[in-house]
Design a protein around this motif. Structure first.
Motif, mmCIF file in Angstrom:
data_model
loop_
_atom_site.group_PDB
_atom_site.id
_atom_site.type_symbol
_atom_site.label_atom_id
_atom_site.label_comp_id
_atom_site.label_asym_id
_atom_site.label_seq_id
_atom_site.Cartn_x
_atom_site.Cartn_y
_atom_site.Cartn_z
ATOM 1 N N SER A 395 8.182 17.613 -82.901
ATOM 2 C CA SER A 395 7.510 16.924 -81.801
ATOM 3 C C SER A 395 8.131 15.567 -81.532
ATOM 4 N N ILE A 396 8.384 14.796 -82.564
ATOM 5 C CA ILE A 396 8.841 13.424 -82.381
ATOM 6 C C ILE A 396 10.238 13.398 -81.762
ATOM 7 N N GLY A 397 11.107 14.331 -82.159
ATOM 8 C CA GLY A 397 12.440 14.373 -81.566
ATOM 9 C C GLY A 397 12.398 14.731 -80.095
ATOM 10 N N THR A 398 11.555 15.709 -79.754
ATOM 11 C CA THR A 398 11.421 16.119 -78.358
ATOM 12 C C THR A 398 10.857 14.996 -77.505
ATOM 13 N N LEU A 399 9.787 14.376 -77.969
ATOM 14 C CA LEU A 399 9.134 13.318 -77.195
ATOM 15 C C LEU A 399 10.048 12.105 -77.031
ATOM 16 N N LEU A 400 10.804 11.787 -78.069
ATOM 17 C CA LEU A 400 11.729 10.659 -77.971
ATOM 18 C C LEU A 400 12.821 10.951 -76.945
ATOM 19 N N ALA A 401 13.329 12.177 -76.943
ATOM 20 C CA ALA A 401 14.354 12.553 -75.962
ATOM 21 C C ALA A 401 13.789 12.482 -74.544
ATOM 22 N N SER A 496 2.596 -0.436 -76.861
ATOM 23 C CA SER A 496 1.498 -1.328 -77.229
ATOM 24 C C SER A 496 0.162 -0.795 -76.719
ATOM 25 N N LEU A 497 0.134 -0.343 -75.481
ATOM 26 C CA LEU A 497 -1.103 0.172 -74.896
ATOM 27 C C LEU A 497 -1.600 1.407 -75.643
ATOM 28 N N CYS A 498 -0.687 2.346 -75.925
ATOM 29 C CA CYS A 498 -1.084 3.565 -76.639
ATOM 30 C C CYS A 498 -1.494 3.267 -78.080
ATOM 31 N N ALA A 499 -0.839 2.289 -78.710
ATOM 32 C CA ALA A 499 -1.213 1.915 -80.080
ATOM 33 C C ALA A 499 -2.616 1.326 -80.120
ATOM 34 N N VAL A 500 -2.950 0.501 -79.145
ATOM 35 C CA VAL A 500 -4.299 -0.068 -79.092
ATOM 36 C C VAL A 500 -5.335 1.027 -78.844
ATOM 37 N N LEU A 501 -5.038 1.951 -77.936
ATOM 38 C CA LEU A 501 -5.976 3.035 -77.651
ATOM 39 C C LEU A 501 -6.172 3.945 -78.857
ATOM 40 N N GLU A 502 -5.102 4.201 -79.590
ATOM 41 C CA GLU A 502 -5.174 5.155 -80.701
ATOM 42 C C GLU A 502 -5.720 4.534 -81.980
ATOM 43 N N PHE A 503 -5.338 3.285 -82.257
ATOM 44 C CA PHE A 503 -5.691 2.690 -83.557
ATOM 45 C C PHE A 503 -6.625 1.483 -83.454
ATOM 46 N N GLY A 504 -6.881 1.005 -82.236
ATOM 47 C CA GLY A 504 -7.614 -0.258 -82.092
ATOM 48 C C GLY A 504 -9.020 -0.230 -82.621
ATOM 49 N N ASN A 505 -9.760 0.849 -82.388
ATOM 50 C CA ASN A 505 -11.170 0.885 -82.779
ATOM 51 C C ASN A 505 -11.374 1.267 -84.230
ATOM 52 N N GLU A 506 -10.666 2.283 -84.702
ATOM 53 C CA GLU A 506 -10.934 2.827 -86.036
ATOM 54 C C GLU A 506 -10.086 2.164 -87.121
ATOM 55 N N ASN A 561 4.461 10.565 -73.045
ATOM 56 C CA ASN A 561 5.241 10.896 -74.240
ATOM 57 C C ASN A 561 4.930 9.944 -75.385
ATOM 58 N N VAL A 562 4.820 8.660 -75.081
ATOM 59 C CA VAL A 562 4.509 7.672 -76.119
ATOM 60 C C VAL A 562 3.109 7.922 -76.677
ATOM 61 N N PHE A 563 2.165 8.277 -75.803
ATOM 62 C CA PHE A 563 0.802 8.565 -76.257
ATOM 63 C C PHE A 563 0.786 9.726 -77.248
ATOM 64 N N LEU A 564 1.556 10.772 -76.968
ATOM 65 C CA LEU A 564 1.612 11.906 -77.893
ATOM 66 C C LEU A 564 2.303 11.526 -79.199
ATOM 67 N N MET A 565 3.316 10.664 -79.134
ATOM 68 C CA MET A 565 3.984 10.232 -80.362
ATOM 69 C C MET A 565 3.034 9.457 -81.272
ATOM 70 N N MET A 566 2.116 8.704 -80.668
ATOM 71 C CA MET A 566 1.160 7.935 -81.464
ATOM 72 C C MET A 566 0.188 8.835 -82.226
ATOM 73 N N LYS A 567 0.055 10.074 -81.805
ATOM 74 C CA LYS A 567 -0.852 11.000 -82.464
ATOM 75 C C LYS A 567 -0.214 11.732 -83.636
ATOM 76 N N LEU A 568 1.069 11.514 -83.868
ATOM 77 C CA LEU A 568 1.745 12.166 -84.984
ATOM 78 C C LEU A 568 1.384 11.483 -86.297
ATOM 79 N N SER A 569 1.516 12.220 -87.369
ATOM 80 C CA SER A 569 1.104 11.715 -88.677
ATOM 81 C C SER A 569 2.085 10.671 -89.212
ATOM 82 N N LEU A 570 1.607 9.875 -90.174
ATOM 83 C CA LEU A 570 2.451 8.867 -90.806
ATOM 84 C C LEU A 570 3.622 9.500 -91.537
ATOM 85 N N LEU A 571 3.389 10.657 -92.169
ATOM 86 C CA LEU A 571 4.466 11.335 -92.895
ATOM 87 C C LEU A 571 5.592 11.747 -91.946
ATOM 88 N N THR A 572 5.221 12.143 -90.732
ATOM 89 C CA THR A 572 6.236 12.502 -89.740
ATOM 90 C C THR A 572 7.091 11.297 -89.383
#
Length: 647
Positions: A395-401, A496-506, A561-572
């Motif tokens: 996923s991360i390679g595809t989204l980055l491309a 920055s926007l996607c990071a705040v949406l994904e991690f800002g509250n929790e 694409n950036v929003f989907l990348m933010m949903k990937l796991s830390l191990l990825t």
């Protein structure tokens, strides 16, 4: 200041080398490969790359666990998001009909090191994807024979219990990859012929599923008694869209094949649109049939379609579904084996990867070394590794491309065209001829005459309407310079926007006021970047396909694409960082020293003429030699005075 300039010079030169752009030849159709693919060939390749095992597995999984019958809406949203990325690939494939896909597009617009890293990730993406499909193909066939192949291998050959390795060597998966690699090495027409066969069978099975499935449809399965049409609400639909988005990964094989297309300017956009439309229609209709045949809560995620026919009393239909599934996986396998060697070939042809992979067989007109070597490497991965833990890495390679291609579309759209030596001479047989930097006296004289009227309205300049308001602030910038800075700001604000949406509250637990303020700031930065790009003059090219609504379309693709990348796991992300580090070692150990663009810089440059109009009306001509790193050394100096001749 002199000491600082001297000390910074090596760093500046390094940055210039890392960000140098690929020089395109004047004749874009010239190639050592064979141009033989038609629009139909490219369309079936695109369909084969997208409609794979996901049609038989992903639809049931998302319907049962994420969205319910509203998986139909999830596929509609995912198809629209994929269309944004597909538009960008279609424009580049038509405008730059060279193999390499995202790697090539990044190289001509962003820079060398970024292109190498994109290509490096796409290589791993295709290797893991092909190996995973081969193992899925093997497992599906094995399940038909009640796992007889697995039991025989574990009993009579070997098995092991090692982390990251499979429980047993999958000889069948490795064998099909080697067999397919040998077939593909016979030429692009052989690959296309095999893809035609498997795609036709797969589409025939899909038609059977739709016709027979709608006959067995029961609208009561969407009723409130069964949970309704959207039991998980809008959040479930959006979560399902994020998963369904990966079902459409594979259309980039069309752009990868553009160097072997007969008429890429027409075929690539048409094939991309048709294949994406067919794939989206197939996913939407099959999802509709599946959730109408049986209650969505009772779906089997591993074999939803075959199980649905079996439960309705038509077990024989499961055999037809199995045939279609195997043919669909064959097409995906062929697309991976087709794309991967061509990306490797493109990188090797540019000198960024080992030159042995740039050799093209004179008979078959394909990069045989790249096909066989990477086909065997893919077979080894399928033979030994447990790929379930690595599949998310795809996923991360595809989204980055996708992100870099979308950004490249914006950069090139607002960048002035660069002339090439091929544009001014037709007799030179050297396809790597240098781009001429010499400007004729008459051309420059015309530019002087138009200096006060049309210069500011060229590509990359402010639009005429905005000049009175923003000329003092942005008027001194080079053409395209503001746009390039805005693209960088666009990407940073999206992250920055996607990071705040994904991690800002929790995870970060921001207060409400802080969370809201950050959202407003990054949203304004994103919108302002788009607005600043829009007020500049774009290129207008009616000869090839262009993405509509630039910069809005690629900007939306970047954000998604950036929003989907933010949903990937830390191990990825950790694995991605390790792979990038390995790639940088390869680049700095080999690529940067053998880059053809770097070797081009070391060759003598053409003479460049510069004309300056003096206040007195005289015209001064300075003939200079352009050296590497953008330095200009005066080799001759002539002054021709035309007293008041320009007045």
């Amino acid at each position: 200041m002199a000491t600082c300039s001297t000390g910074c010079a090596p760093a500046v030169r390094l940055c210039q080398r890392l960000n140098r752009l690929k020089t395109l030849d004047g004749d874009m159709m010239a190639t050592s490969l064979k141009r033989c693919l038609s629009t139909l060939d490219l369309t079936l390749m695109g369909v084969g790359g997208m409609v794979g095992s996901g049609l038989y597995v992903l639809t049931g999984t998302v319907a049962k666990d994420t969205a319910g019958p509203a998986v139909i809406i999830s596929f509609v949203f995912a198809g629209i998001a994929s269309l944004l990325a597909a538009f960008c690939y279609a424009e580049f494939g038509a405008r730059i009909p060279k193999t390499g896909s995202a790697y090539m597009f990044t190289y001509v617009s962003v820079g060398e090191v970024w292109a190498f890293l994109i290509g490096w990730n796409v290589i791993l993406e295709n290797m893991i994807g092909g190996a995973a499909v081969a193992r899925a193909w093997s497992g599906y066939l094995d399940s038909i024979f009640n796992h007889a192949i697995q039991n025989f291998t574990e009993t009579h050959i070997m098995q092991w219990n090692v982390p990251f390795l499979a429980h047993y060597p999958d000889l069948l998966a490795a064998g099909i990859l080697v067999f397919a690699s040998v077939f593909i090495s016979f030429g692009v027409q052989v690959s296309s012929y095999l893809n035609h066969i498997f795609s036709t069978i797969s589409m025939g099975v899909i038609a059977f599923i739709l016709v027979f499935g709608f006959v067995l449809a029961d609208p009561a399965n969407w009723s409130q008694e069964q949970g309704g049409f959207a039991p998980y609400g809008m959040s479930g639909i959006l979560a399902g869209s994020a998963t369904c988005f990966y079902a459409f990964v594979g259309f980039d094989v069309i752009a990868s094949s553009s160097e072997e297309a007969k008429n890429p300017q027409k075929a690539v956009p048409v094939a991309t649109a048709i294949s994406l439309g067919l794939a989206a229609t197939a996913y939407i209709l099959v999802s509709c049939v599946l959730t109408l045949m049986v209650p969505w809560r009772t779906l089997d995620p591993n074999s939803a379609l075959a199980d649905a026919f079996f439960r309705r009393g038509y077990s024989w239909a499961g055999i037809v579904v199995a045939v279609g599934s195997i043919c669909a996986m064959n097409t995906v396998l062929l697309c991976n084996l087709f794309s991967l060697p061509r990306i490797v070939y493109a990188m090797a042809e540019d000198g960024l990867f080992f030159s042995i992979f740039a050799r093209v067989n004179p008979v078959t007109k394909v990069p045989v070394n790249a096909i066989l070597v990477f086909g065997i490497l893919m077979a080894c991965m399928a033979l030994m590794f447990d790929l379930e833990a690595l599949v998310q890495f795809l996923s991360i390679g595809t989204l980055l491309a996708y992100t870099f291609v979308a950004a490249s579309v914006i950069v090139l759209r607002f960048q002035p065209e660069k002339t090439n030596s091929k544009d001014t001479t037709t007799t030179s047989p050297n396809v790597n001829a240098e781009p001429k930097q010499y400007e004729s006296f008459s051309d420059k004289l015309q530019l002087v005459e138009r200096q006060t009227t049309r210069e500011r309205r060229g590509v990359g300049h402010l639009k005429a309407y905005w000049e009175p308001y923003l000329d003092r602030l942005l008027g001194d910038c080079e053409p395209g310079e503001v746009v390039a800075f805005c693209v960088m700001t666009l990407i940073v604000s999206s992250v920055s926007l996607c990071a705040v949406l994904e991690f800002g509250n929790e995870q970060l637990q921001f207060p409400v006021w802080c969370f809201t303020m950050l959202l407003v700031i990054f949203t304004l930065a994103y919108v302002l970047s788009l607005a600043l790009i829009w007020i500049h003059e774009p290129q207008r090219n009616n000869q090839t396909f262009q993405v509509p609504l630039v910069p809005l379309t690629p900007g939306a693709s970047i954000l998604f694409n950036v929003f989907l990348m933010m949903k990937l796991s830390l191990l990825t992300w950790i694995r991605f960082t390790v792979w990038i580090a390995i790639g940088l070692l390869v680049y700095f150990g080999y690529g940067i020293w053998h880059s053809k663009e770097g070797l081009r810089e070391l060759q003598p440059k053409d003479m460049a003429a510069r004309y300056v109009v003096l206040p007195s009306g005289s015209l001064v001509e300075t003939v200079q030699s352009v050296q590497p790193d953008g330095q200009v050394v005066t080799s001759a100096h002539q002054i021709r005075c035309f007293q008041n001749s320009l007045l």
